[in-house]
Design a protein around this motif. Structure first.
Motif: not given
Length: 139
Positions: A59-62, A82-90, A124-131
């Motif tokens: 869902h998170g990595v283009p 932490e998992i950091r991805d650059s996706g634009t997930g909701d 985060r720009a771009p994306g998100k961090v789920v921790w």
């Protein structure tokens, strides 16, 4: 307490958008926990890393990009993953992990919320961090 853990230690690895990356992230985590002589909650940590890495890939990595896994152990015995991805997930969907219990999938974040002592998501720009965080023991 292990003498080397009187300060904060961090390790990070980067993975491609590939299902094999989940196993690699789990192996990296297992090896890091062993190096840091962490003995408690290993199965919980590994399961949460697997779930978050899988979510990043699905869902998170283009296409053509990847995700970063960061592990940090603090002096107080708290392990943060932490998992950091650059996706634009909701982000609203990530923040509400409880899905239809009759569905065939969608329980990963529900597991993370039950196993981790704390968890969350940040932008985060771009994306998100789920921790997620765990109070762990030392060998």
């Amino acid at each position: 307490m292990n003498e080397q853990l009187h300060q904060t230690h961090t390790r990070e690895a980067f993975y491609r958008r590939d299902r094999r990356s989940v196993a690699l992230a789990r192996e990296f985590t297992r090896n890091t926990l062993a190096d840091w002589a962490i003995t408690g909650r290993i199965d919980d940590v590994l399961l949460c890393v697997s779930e978050l890495a899988t979510n990043a890939i699905l869902h998170g990595v283009p296409p053509g990009l990847g995700f970063a896994l960061r592990l940090c152990i603090h002096r107080d015995g708290v392990l943060r993953t932490e998992i950091r991805d650059s996706g634009t997930g909701d982000l609203r969907k990530v923040r509400t992990p409880y899905r239809d219990l009759d569905a065939d999938n969608g329980r990963g974040l529900m597991l993370v919320s039950m196993l981790a002592d704390k968890w969350g998501v940040g932008e985060r720009a771009p994306g998100k961090v789920v921790w997620c965080e765990f109070v762990v023991g030392y060998g």
